[in-house]
Design an enzyme around this catalytic site. Structure first.
Site, PDB file in Angstrom:
ATOM      1  N   HIS A   7    -184.732 -45.226-108.160  1.00 42.49           N
ATOM      2  CA  HIS A   7    -183.677 -45.616-109.078  1.00 42.49           C
ATOM      3  C   HIS A   7    -184.025 -47.114-109.783  1.00 42.49           C
ATOM      4  O   HIS A   7    -183.159 -47.287-110.897  1.00 42.49           O
ATOM      5  CB  HIS A   7    -181.994 -45.523-108.669  1.00 42.49           C
ATOM      6  CG  HIS A   7    -181.919 -44.044-108.066  1.00 42.49           C
ATOM      7  ND1 HIS A   7    -181.397 -43.211-108.778  1.00 42.49           N
ATOM      8  CD2 HIS A   7    -181.861 -43.660-106.643  1.00 42.49           C
ATOM      9  CE1 HIS A   7    -181.232 -42.195-108.170  1.00 42.49           C
ATOM     10  NE2 HIS A   7    -181.617 -42.328-106.847  1.00 42.49           N
ATOM     11  N   LYS A  62    -186.589 -39.353-112.757  1.00 47.58           N
ATOM     12  CA  LYS A  62    -185.433 -40.134-113.112  1.00 47.58           C
ATOM     13  C   LYS A  62    -185.602 -40.908-114.526  1.00 47.58           C
ATOM     14  O   LYS A  62    -185.547 -40.241-115.308  1.00 47.58           O
ATOM     15  CB  LYS A  62    -184.894 -40.934-112.167  1.00 47.58           C
ATOM     16  CG  LYS A  62    -184.392 -40.022-110.834  1.00 47.58           C
ATOM     17  CD  LYS A  62    -184.184 -40.474-109.345  1.00 47.58           C
ATOM     18  CE  LYS A  62    -183.576 -39.280-108.833  1.00 47.58           C
ATOM     19  NZ  LYS A  62    -183.786 -39.549-107.152  1.00 47.58           N
ATOM     20  N   SER A 118    -179.233 -44.958-103.966  1.00 48.87           N
ATOM     21  CA  SER A 118    -179.129 -43.947-104.894  1.00 48.87           C
ATOM     22  C   SER A 118    -177.337 -43.724-105.141  1.00 48.87           C
ATOM     23  O   SER A 118    -177.054 -43.318-106.052  1.00 48.87           O
ATOM     24  CB  SER A 118    -179.618 -42.640-104.417  1.00 48.87           C
ATOM     25  OG  SER A 118    -179.382 -42.286-103.198  1.00 48.87           O
TER      26      SER A 118
HETATM   27  C1  LIG Z   1    -184.035 -38.528-106.146  1.00 50.80           C
HETATM   28  C2  LIG Z   1    -184.593 -39.307-104.882  1.00 50.80           C
HETATM   29  C3  LIG Z   1    -185.612 -39.181-104.402  1.00 50.80           C
HETATM   30  C4  LIG Z   1    -186.312 -37.664-104.515  1.00 50.80           C
HETATM   31  O1  LIG Z   1    -187.019 -37.734-105.704  1.00 50.80           O
HETATM   32  P1  LIG Z   1    -187.398 -36.230-106.250  1.00 50.80           P
HETATM   33  O2  LIG Z   1    -188.506 -36.527-107.251  1.00 50.80           O
HETATM   34  O3  LIG Z   1    -186.200 -35.900-106.973  1.00 50.80           O
HETATM   35  O4  LIG Z   1    -187.759 -35.295-105.225  1.00 50.80           O
HETATM   36  C5  LIG Z   1    -186.054 -39.836-103.304  1.00 50.80           C
HETATM   37  N1  LIG Z   1    -185.527 -40.997-103.044  1.00 50.80           N
HETATM   38  C6  LIG Z   1    -184.449 -41.337-103.660  1.00 50.80           C
HETATM   39  C7  LIG Z   1    -183.936 -42.668-103.155  1.00 50.80           C
HETATM   40  C8  LIG Z   1    -183.996 -40.584-104.465  1.00 50.80           C
HETATM   41  O5  LIG Z   1    -182.534 -41.170-105.308  1.00 50.80           O
END
Ligand SMILES: *Cc1c(COP(=O)(O)O)cnc(C)c1O
Length: 395
Positions: A203, A235, A175
């Site tokens: 991602h 995302k 991330s």
């Molecule tokens: C953003 C993210 C999460 C969390 O996901 P949300 O739906 O925003 O709670 C989990 N793992 C990774 C690698 C992330 O980047």
């Protein structure tokens, strides 16, 4: 009582104080932030689907049929047709046997990890894994061994020395660095040492792999090789929530054991319908991914020419490495004065001394908008080195 105000003051001194910026209007590159228009390069809406008319229309048309609230947990009376359809859609999308829809990625990681490992077991976790994975490991009460980032050799020796139930967990696309885990090699050592592999592709889903199916499918890995594939929907998918996909027996086990699945209210079912619409756009969205790849290549060429230090990332996550917290904040502020929003990422989100500007690109950005970012970076270059910035015409 503990002096909380003093702790906040100390954070300010260390350049670690965090604030929230108030946004109005939809999420898109041209953001309204505190009444000021800013060109944003920091959202995770990699495909520009968070404000896509088809997804909004799908939500609106589902609402009269499903109502709004989730009203109960899935195990009481909250498990709706729309959730069920989304789970089938997600299983097909990831080429897995079944899938389970969670409310957030944070909860998916906490729930999956703590359900599948416990006291007496060992979890192996990449050093740069997301905070929600780290917290899932803590919650599980298993022994946790962190291995150096992407170091399959180090992991393999740790696995060889450990007996009992073993779980290996990694981000797919990392991330904060934007690089991809060595998934094929991880799958191989996990198989050799009878460890259960969990990949969090928050991602990668939507962005990489055939038809946006993510980094695990890009590596050609089946359900046998990666039994637990986690993805988030807030995302690139542009809606909200998360999922885990894999063999039916593991999904069934999670329904019994994953506390963040069991003890929480189901998401609004209409949102699940909107997510199905978004998955249609993703599967058909090769032109979006093509444009995104072009932006990534242009950004890397432009920023490197300006003398910025980038990471070896081919993903839309393109960190500009700075080092110091105050320096990262200063560069972020200089960009903002030129109408460009890129937030500084500081410890503990990244290791100490590795503060950075996390530039994220989206298929919703135009080439002209990318040019605006590069011009602002050219103007601000002198801040870092004290040297004169290269001529703006060079970008
Ligand atoms: C953003 C993210 C999460 C969390 O996901 P949300 O739906 O925003 O709670 C989990 N793992 C990774 C690698 C992330 O980047």
């Amino acid at each position: 009582m503990r002096d909380f105000a003093h702790e906040i003051e100390q954070r300010k001194q260390a350049g670690l104080y965090r604030t929230r910026r108030l946004i109005s209007g939809p999420q898109q590159p041209a953001l309204m932030a505190g009444g000021t228009p800013l060109l944003s390069f920091c959202s995770n809406d990699y495909l520009g689907l968070a404000n896509h008319p088809d997804n909004i229309a799908a939500l609106i048309s589902a609402l009269p049929k499903t109502g709004l609230g989730g009203a109960a947990s899935h195990l009481v009376c909250g498990h709706h047709d729309a959730h069920h359809q989304l789970e089938q859609r997600l299983a097909a999308f990831t080429q897995r046997s079944s899938a389970l829809f969670f409310s957030t990625g944070y909860m998916a990681n906490m729930g999956v990890i703590s359900a599948l490992a416990g006291r007496g077991d060992t979890i192996f976790s990449d050093r740069l894994n997301h905070a929600s994975i780290i917290d899932g490991c803590i919650l599980s009460r298993a022994r946790v061994q962190r291995y150096a980032h992407g170091d399959v050799g180090a992991l393999e020796s740790m696995l060889a020395e450990t007996s009992g139930h073993k779980l290996v967990v990694t981000d797919g696309v990392f991330s904060m660095d934007g690089d991809v885990a060595p998934l094929k090699a991880l799958a191989r050592v996990c198989r050799a040492h009878d460890a259960l592999l969990v990949v969090d592709d928050a991602h990668g889903i939507g962005v990489c792999g055939p038809q946006g199916r993510g980094s695990v499918l890009e590596a050609g890995l089946s359900e046998d090789e990666v039994p637990l594939l986690i993805g988030t929907l807030g995302k690139a998918v542009g809606t909200s929530g998360a999922f885990v996909a894999g063999p039916a027996v593991l999904m069934d086990y999670l329904v019994q054991k994953a506390r963040t699945y069991i003890y929480t209210t189901a998401m609004p079912p209409a949102l699940a319908a909107a997510t199905c619409a978004s998955l249609d756009l993703i599967e058909a969205g090769e032109s979006r991914r093509e444009h995104l790849r072009e932006l990534i290549a242009r950004f890397r060429a432009g920023a490197e020419q300006l003398g910025y230090e980038l990471m070896p990332s081919q993903s839309p996550i393109q960190p500009i490495m700075i080092g110091g917290n105050q320096e990262a904040l200063a560069l972020s502020q200089a960009l903002e004065q030129q109408g460009v929003l890129v937030t500084a990422i500081r410890p503990p989100t990244v290791p100490a001394g590795e503060a950075r500007l996390r530039v994220t690109l989206s298929a919703a950005h135009t080439c002209e908008q990318l040019g605006q970012l590069l011009r602002a970076l050219a103007q601000s270059r002198a801040l870092l080195s004290g040297r004169a910035s290269p001529p703006v015409a060079a970008v």
